[in-house]
Design a protein around this motif. Structure first.
Motif, PDB file in Angstrom:
ATOM      1  N   ILE A  70      52.181  13.441   8.193  1.00  0.00           N
ATOM      2  CA  ILE A  70      53.271  13.949   9.056  1.00  0.00           C
ATOM      3  C   ILE A  70      54.201  14.836   8.223  1.00  0.00           C
ATOM      4  N   GLU A  74      54.672  18.763   8.928  1.00  0.00           N
ATOM      5  CA  GLU A  74      56.001  19.322   9.257  1.00  0.00           C
ATOM      6  C   GLU A  74      56.341  20.497   8.341  1.00  0.00           C
ATOM      7  N   ASN A 104      49.037   7.796  16.384  1.00  0.00           N
ATOM      8  CA  ASN A 104      49.041   8.588  15.156  1.00  0.00           C
ATOM      9  C   ASN A 104      48.673  10.047  15.417  1.00  0.00           C
ATOM     10  N   ALA A 107      51.703  11.628  16.797  1.00  0.00           N
ATOM     11  CA  ALA A 107      52.730  11.862  15.773  1.00  0.00           C
ATOM     12  C   ALA A 107      52.433  13.159  15.016  1.00  0.00           C
ATOM     13  N   LEU A 108      51.153  13.442  14.804  1.00  0.00           N
ATOM     14  CA  LEU A 108      50.792  14.694  14.104  1.00  0.00           C
ATOM     15  C   LEU A 108      51.074  15.909  14.989  1.00  0.00           C
ATOM     16  N   ALA A 111      54.624  16.503  14.905  1.00  0.00           N
ATOM     17  CA  ALA A 111      55.024  17.079  13.601  1.00  0.00           C
ATOM     18  C   ALA A 111      54.753  18.580  13.564  1.00  0.00           C
TER      19      ALA A 111
END
Ligand code: KIV
Length: 286
Positions: A70, A74, A104, A107-108, A111
């Motif tokens: 992540i 970012e 997960n 979340a990527l 990001a």
């Protein structure tokens, strides 16, 4: 030539033909590498879990966590590259449960990734389907899957036996059927890669898989020759930045030691601020 950021639909249709060039993918892990990849006009940036080895100094990719991925995704996304960004799902981010895998992958995407890459075994297809069902585009990574390094006994060329070739083609077809937009093929003989490429309707992107793929990927640090080490045969170093960088730092060290750096032109001229300073200094010294 790339004209705009590719969507997964654009990529899905990018099989090499007379009028269609192979896709260009390169890894990047931070803002400067992403900026350079962007300026070079690559088609795809992969925030690969290879960062474990080339950035963080580990011996394999098993040490990077979803938090690391992540953080680096970012950093790449922060420069707003005009390039499709793929984030790698690291080891243990999709192995424990489908719920974990979806969270997960999401979340990527949050990001800044446009899609995720997953190293796939046949029994993990349901997990891939679950991620795809959340509208998260997936590129499936098959052939040599470095996250299985301990289980498979090392980084070796895959699909050398007939049954393995057949299984590889079947897996690639299954990935296409469940909805992956592309397949990444790592370390397989070139005619095996060709056999896969002609049998799937989605592009194959190769690393160590020879010229008959629909795209090629290499690791950023390998392209630039940032490390002085022996490289696998599939790497081509387009620069020797290890030597260039070492020379630059050696010259800097020599200049500091000989007081050749900094010179006056590299310093702030405070003459106009020092009017009257002499007097204040002498008062200080009294
Ligand atoms: O993590 C990575 O850099 C990769 C490449 C081997 C394609 O998966």
């Amino acid at each position: 030539m790339k004209t705009r950021k590719l969507t997964v639909s654009d990529i899905r249709g990018r099989k090499v033909r007379e009028d269609v060039n192979p896709l260009v993918m390169v890894t990047a892990y931070d803002a400067p590498s992403a900026r350079i990849a962007n300026e070079a006009g690559v088609d795809l940036i992969l925030v690969g879990d290879s960062l474990a080895m080339v950035v963080l100094g580990y011996d394999n990719t098993l040490q990077v966590s979803i938090r690391d991925m992540i953080y680096h995704t970012e950093a790449v996304a922060r420069i707003r590259p005009d390039v499709h960004v793929i984030a790698d799902m690291p080891w243990m981010s999709y192995h424990v449960s489908d719920e974990d895998a979806v969270k997960n992958a999401a979340a990527l995407i949050r990001a800044g990734a446009d899609s995720v890459k997953v190293e796939v075994r046949l029994d993990q297809l349901p997990t891939i389907e679950r991620i795809l069902s959340c509208d998260i585009p997936v590129i499936g990574h098959i052939g040599l899957t470095p996250q299985a390094v301990y289980a498979s006994g090392g980084f070796k060329v895959q699909a050398k036996q007939h049954e393995e070739v057949v299984a590889l083609i079947q897996l690639a077809r299954k990935l296409e059927n469940v909805g992956c937009y592309a397949v990444l093929l790592e370390c397989v003989p070139m005619f095996v890669a060709e056999a896969v490429t002609v049998r799937v309707g989605i592009p194959t992107i190769g690393i160590g898989a020879g010229p008959y793929c629909d795209g090629q990927v290499l690791v950023y640090h390998d392209i630039l020759g940032l490390e002085k080490r022996s490289y696998p045969r599939f790497v081509r170093n387009y620069a020797d930045l290890h030597t260039t960088s070492t020379e630059a730092l050696t010259n800097f060290a020599a200049d500091v030691r000989s007081q050749a750096f900094p010179d006056r032109s590299e310093s702030y001229d405070s003459r106009k601020w020092t009017i009257g300073l002499q007097e204040s200094l002498s008062q200080l010294d009294d």
